[in-house]
Scaffold this motif. Sequence first.
Motif, PDB file in Angstrom:
ATOM      1  N   ARG A  12       0.716  -1.264   0.105  1.00 47.12           N
ATOM      2  CA  ARG A  12       0.011  -0.111   0.033  1.00 47.12           C
ATOM      3  C   ARG A  12       0.688   1.233   0.118  1.00 47.12           C
ATOM      4  N   PHE A  13       1.908   1.155   0.500  1.00 47.07           N
ATOM      5  CA  PHE A  13       2.978   2.429   0.484  1.00 47.07           C
ATOM      6  C   PHE A  13       3.092   2.609  -0.890  1.00 47.07           C
ATOM      7  N   VAL A  14       3.551   1.680  -1.635  1.00 42.76           N
ATOM      8  CA  VAL A  14       3.963   1.766  -3.036  1.00 42.76           C
ATOM      9  C   VAL A  14       2.702   1.986  -4.049  1.00 42.76           C
ATOM     10  N   GLU A  15       1.665   1.341  -3.723  1.00 48.94           N
ATOM     11  CA  GLU A  15       0.507   1.707  -4.581  1.00 48.94           C
ATOM     12  C   GLU A  15      -0.196   2.943  -4.393  1.00 48.94           C
ATOM     13  N   ASN A  16      -0.609   3.279  -2.958  1.00 48.17           N
ATOM     14  CA  ASN A  16      -1.197   4.284  -2.640  1.00 48.17           C
ATOM     15  C   ASN A  16      -0.319   5.723  -2.260  1.00 48.17           C
ATOM     16  N   ILE A  17       0.491   5.561  -1.342  1.00 50.91           N
ATOM     17  CA  ILE A  17       1.216   6.934  -0.960  1.00 50.91           C
ATOM     18  C   ILE A  17       2.050   7.233  -2.085  1.00 50.91           C
ATOM     19  N   VAL A  18       2.790   6.256  -2.763  1.00 53.27           N
ATOM     20  CA  VAL A  18       3.806   6.677  -3.924  1.00 53.27           C
ATOM     21  C   VAL A  18       2.882   6.849  -5.119  1.00 53.27           C
ATOM     22  N   GLY A  19       2.027   5.762  -5.396  1.00 52.70           N
ATOM     23  CA  GLY A  19       1.363   5.705  -6.772  1.00 52.70           C
ATOM     24  C   GLY A  19       0.058   6.664  -7.105  1.00 52.70           C
ATOM     25  N   ARG A  20      -0.463   7.033  -6.046  1.00 53.65           N
ATOM     26  CA  ARG A  20      -1.498   7.974  -6.107  1.00 53.65           C
ATOM     27  C   ARG A  20      -1.126   9.563  -5.604  1.00 53.65           C
ATOM     28  N   SER A  21       0.193   9.755  -5.600  1.00 55.55           N
ATOM     29  CA  SER A  21       0.697  10.924  -5.228  1.00 55.55           C
ATOM     30  C   SER A  21       0.782  11.860  -6.495  1.00 55.55           C
ATOM     31  N   ILE A  74       2.466   5.618   9.076  1.00 55.11           N
ATOM     32  CA  ILE A  74       3.406   5.543  10.254  1.00 55.11           C
ATOM     33  C   ILE A  74       4.584   5.601   9.988  1.00 55.11           C
ATOM     34  N   MET A  75       5.062   4.690   8.955  1.00 53.52           N
ATOM     35  CA  MET A  75       6.290   5.002   8.410  1.00 53.52           C
ATOM     36  C   MET A  75       6.606   6.093   7.198  1.00 53.52           C
ATOM     37  N   LEU A  76       5.206   6.520   6.478  1.00 55.49           N
ATOM     38  CA  LEU A  76       5.490   7.570   5.888  1.00 55.49           C
ATOM     39  C   LEU A  76       6.082   8.731   6.759  1.00 55.49           C
ATOM     40  N   GLN A  77       5.491   8.955   8.064  1.00 58.71           N
ATOM     41  CA  GLN A  77       5.955  10.167   8.723  1.00 58.71           C
ATOM     42  C   GLN A  77       7.257   9.953   9.349  1.00 58.71           C
ATOM     43  N   VAL A  78       7.655   8.850   9.476  1.00 56.03           N
ATOM     44  CA  VAL A  78       9.253   8.554   9.711  1.00 56.03           C
ATOM     45  C   VAL A  78       9.979   9.074   8.536  1.00 56.03           C
ATOM     46  N   ILE A  79       9.794   8.642   7.435  1.00 59.00           N
ATOM     47  CA  ILE A  79      10.308   8.837   6.096  1.00 59.00           C
ATOM     48  C   ILE A  79      10.237  10.432   5.841  1.00 59.00           C
ATOM     49  N   ASN A  80       9.410  10.829   5.908  1.00 58.96           N
ATOM     50  CA  ASN A  80       9.187  12.396   5.901  1.00 58.96           C
ATOM     51  C   ASN A  80      10.298  13.058   6.914  1.00 58.96           C
ATOM     52  N   ARG A  81      10.424  12.608   7.875  1.00 59.47           N
ATOM     53  CA  ARG A  81      11.517  13.164   8.765  1.00 59.47           C
ATOM     54  C   ARG A  81      12.957  12.813   8.305  1.00 59.47           C
ATOM     55  N   GLU A  82      13.113  11.513   8.023  1.00 60.58           N
ATOM     56  CA  GLU A  82      14.425  10.944   7.531  1.00 60.58           C
ATOM     57  C   GLU A  82      14.931  10.958   6.220  1.00 60.58           C
ATOM     58  N   CYS A  83      13.928  11.260   5.225  1.00 60.97           N
ATOM     59  CA  CYS A  83      14.314  11.363   3.819  1.00 60.97           C
ATOM     60  C   CYS A  83      13.836  12.677   3.455  1.00 60.97           C
ATOM     61  N   LYS A  84      14.201  13.659   3.831  1.00 59.25           N
ATOM     62  CA  LYS A  84      13.620  15.082   3.431  1.00 59.25           C
ATOM     63  C   LYS A  84      13.926  15.213   2.069  1.00 59.25           C
ATOM     64  N   GLY A  85      12.741  15.739   1.430  1.00 61.36           N
ATOM     65  CA  GLY A  85      12.965  16.164   0.123  1.00 61.36           C
ATOM     66  C   GLY A  85      12.575  14.759  -0.830  1.00 61.36           C
ATOM     67  N   LYS A 115       4.389   5.295  16.234  1.00 66.60           N
ATOM     68  CA  LYS A 115       3.548   4.755  17.440  1.00 66.60           C
ATOM     69  C   LYS A 115       2.204   4.511  16.549  1.00 66.60           C
ATOM     70  N   VAL A 116       1.608   3.488  17.095  1.00 69.25           N
ATOM     71  CA  VAL A 116       0.582   3.119  16.408  1.00 69.25           C
ATOM     72  C   VAL A 116      -0.613   3.928  16.786  1.00 69.25           C
ATOM     73  N   SER A 117      -1.145   4.369  15.805  1.00 68.04           N
ATOM     74  CA  SER A 117      -2.252   5.399  16.089  1.00 68.04           C
ATOM     75  C   SER A 117      -3.054   5.700  14.576  1.00 68.04           C
ATOM     76  N   HIS A 118      -4.277   6.284  14.771  1.00 68.73           N
ATOM     77  CA  HIS A 118      -4.943   6.491  13.707  1.00 68.73           C
ATOM     78  C   HIS A 118      -4.590   7.773  13.007  1.00 68.73           C
ATOM     79  N   GLN A 119      -3.904   8.505  13.747  1.00 69.40           N
ATOM     80  CA  GLN A 119      -3.529   9.843  13.425  1.00 69.40           C
ATOM     81  C   GLN A 119      -2.744  10.179  11.961  1.00 69.40           C
ATOM     82  N   PRO A 120      -1.699   9.435  11.763  1.00 68.75           N
ATOM     83  CA  PRO A 120      -0.567   9.555  10.406  1.00 68.75           C
ATOM     84  C   PRO A 120      -1.863   9.170   9.243  1.00 68.75           C
TER      85      PRO A 120
END
Lengths: 505, 505
Positions: free
Chosen positions: B306-315, B436-447, B487-492
């Motif tokens: 879903r990371f690849v399909e949605n977060i990447v693929g529908r961006s 949740i991974m996306l939020q970490v990636i946003n911090r760690e792979c800026k840009g 952190k497992v949460s609905h928020q991200p």
Amino acid sequence: MPIENLRQLYQKIIERYRDFSLLTSIESLLFWDQQTMMPPAGVEIRGLQRSLTERFKHRIIRSRELGNLLKEILAHPDFSSLTQVEQRNIELIQRMHREAVAVPEKLISEIKRQETTTVSKWLIAKKRGDFKVVEKELGRLIELNRELSRLLMDEKEVSTLYDALIDIYEPKVSTEVIDPLFSQVGGRLRMLIDRYESEENFFTSKEMDVERQRELVLKVASFLGYRFDGESAWGRIDISEHPFTSGKYNDVRVTVHYRPGDFTYALFSALHECGHALYDHNLPEEWFFTPVGEPCSYGIHESQSRFVENIVGRSPEFWRYLISILDKLTNGKVNSDVLPEILREVNRVRRGKIRLEADEATYGLHIIIRYNVEKELFNGDLKVSELPSVWEEQYSEYLDVEVSDDREGVLQDIHWYIGAFGYFPTYLLGNLYSTIMLQVINRECKGWRNELEEGSLIRVLNWLKNNIHQMGKLYDPLVLIQRIGGKVSHQPYIQYLEDKYKGLF
Amino acid sequence: MPIENLRQLYQKIIERYRDFSLLTSIESLLFWDQQTMMPPAGVEIRGLQRSLTERFKHRIIRSRELGNLLKEILAHPDFSSLTQVEQRNIELIQRMHREAVAVPEKLISEIKRQETTTVSKWLIAKKRGDFKVVEKELGRLIELNRELSRLLMDEKEVSTLYDALIDIYEPKVSTEVIDPLFSQVGGRLRMLIDRYESEENFFTSKEMDVERQRELVLKVASFLGYRFDGESAWGRIDISEHPFTSGKYNDVRVTVHYRPGDFTYALFSALHECGHALYDHNLPEEWFFTPVGEPCSYGIHESQSRFVENIVGRSPEFWRYLISILDKLTNGKVNSDVLPEILREVNRVRRGKIRLEADEATYGLHIIIRYNVEKELFNGDLKVSELPSVWEEQYSEYLDVEVSDDREGVLQDIHWYIGAFGYFPTYLLGNLYSTIMLQVINRECKGWRNELEEGSLIRVLNWLKNNIHQMGKLYDPLVLIQRIGGKVSHQPYIQYLEDKYKGLF
């Protein structure tokens, strides 16, 4: 109660064998996939998978539990109340079990390891054209196989090392049978070759694009009743470096290889592999995954592929049927005017150095040479270092050709380098068996050649199905030949070739 | 000496697991081949082959010998001298062994048999659009799975039947974790849907011939680093009715399905399956065929697709890169002028009845409904006969749609009818994990989004490889999430959707 116990014993034994046989069918898929579909990086994992199935098969067949079940059933007072088929199943499992137990696991794995080493050295040797590169490793592999044969001799009730190896592929066919047979067939083949050899290229316009070749292959496969299409398909046709047939029963796949410069290569490959495939498919359903549900022997299997490839596929009648298909496919480029030339081309006799390029007459001599050499290696005192020179001598004597490059000599076939000693004779036996069957078919399916010319092979295919395929492994090969009313002899093969050549040349 | 003994014990246990794992890899091939290559008549034999591998796996994992080895190693005074990875391997094998032993073989085979019966009834029920056809068989299957859960509860240290089932797919994730999570995410999703739902079709020119779609799929697969071509290929792309990924390590195959009227279907399938495939391929080589060399959980696996399909693929960034490829491929028909419409189309929010047609926002509600129903079936007193009416109520409540046909209702998914209870929640967990991974990636792979627009995803792919794929099954999913700093949460998830929708609509 004792009868009930007998049935339970029988079922238990058969269930164990069923797993063994299912593992074999999985092995077939692993092999097929590796040759046709597998991504290259998967090769290591595939090796692990294949060694697992082999290991599990070995474990089943040599298990003490199976041994005890066999002992019990064979000693059962009502054993003879089992049907002939059931008794044969027990006999065949017993054979396999005793042979497996006779060979220590350590030797098996040493042989496996040595095969891997030897075949990789062979690849280098072949590239360099230097037998010396692989000589030592081949020597070790032969030594290990001598040890194996020694251990198998008792179980197989044979009197020479080489006989034990032949028996792996062709049960109950010994050098005592083969020696006179090959000697006679060899002499007669040399006379035939002297008479019919030709340096002429009768037909050279064999180019065809791969798409059309594929169409031709599909037509021919359909003609033979090989079902690769639609909801009831039990086969499929793919491409691999070397054509092969894989699988059994209701999933039998063939591969071909297309040479753009020569459509007859794919054509004869397809005929050959479909011959194998029909056998594997036509095994009787009620015997699936039991020993009698296996093909009879390597030689009988080869007789089926060669019957279809040579007796049918190189016959004037088949080509008179095929020519209209070729005419359409090539927009008239290959038409009935060139039929006589094509027929001479696909039946041309010419001495050569390479087994895989040999015609029906010279092919036998290639095999006889290998048979002689194998026999000397295992029963005589031929040394591995002498192989290239003996090879040279034999080719000079039998085929009057000069072999100076190991690539075209002792390195040409993979068989010895993967430890398949005793395999070669089954090829020529296949030729001989196929023409013995032909003589019976000529008596029992009168007029079949006329029907073939009209585009139907149905009576012959049914004969093969009913008399060979549906017999499975119920009989050993020589018994099977006897039961169809044949007699193992060189004569039918020579007669068949003479009849054909007389008409063509 | 005792340390040496510890190492030997460890090796013995790992060797047994290796066979188990190799059998799993063979199972994958049997499945892949059945879906893509197998001739139809082979289906019965394939069934026998697949039940054999399953039987052998079961035999390995529940064997008394393995049990004794595990007991011995766990009681070994130097057990704690094993590395963390080694201890984890033993822990995971111990889990599997205890669970396998806890369930009688008879129940396993009853469940298998009931699955076969139920799924074939489901096919009929679906054809007729009548849940009643399958009601009784589904009821039996649920009953058997309740029995299974009861037996697993102790081993899994869970307090409800449904928790035992979820734990099969998502280790150590219980209803206690999921209940508040799904309740919060459900509420927020409904608010989002209210705000962004649209009946408009933003872009309708989605026809593309299959050859071009295939070209597009290959381009996208290459872009993601999925190697399907050449000498170092570890994958391949074929066609099947439903897209799937199969295999592990250096042989990971994906399938797609082409809809001539909608190229985005194959495109998103390819993105999704490649996301799975990268995970299966990137597992660390030194852990191959050991428990830690497996993927973490179904939910984590789904997070990768879903990371690849949605977060990447529908961006928007991905499409700004893709549009020039589409422009060339369609001779200008799909070009940057229509980019805003395409982006709205592939991110459109619309309530519906069918899970597989749902968008990123409504999808979660489809899963929550199934989760609620499963929980009531196993932990509450929902009767099978009430399923259609409860389904109707839930869809009316959560998605405001009226389900009148069982085909579009409780019969739409195969999962329950093959006994996969507890599987559904992993889909939504996958969505949550991925953001949740996306939020970490946003911090760690800026840009990274700017790079994506320029056609490179390499930093993100490496992050996923290093932080998720290479961790294998070393940690249970919630621990893995913690370790990457999440952190497992609905928020991200809600944040991610809000950010995207705000920009698009």
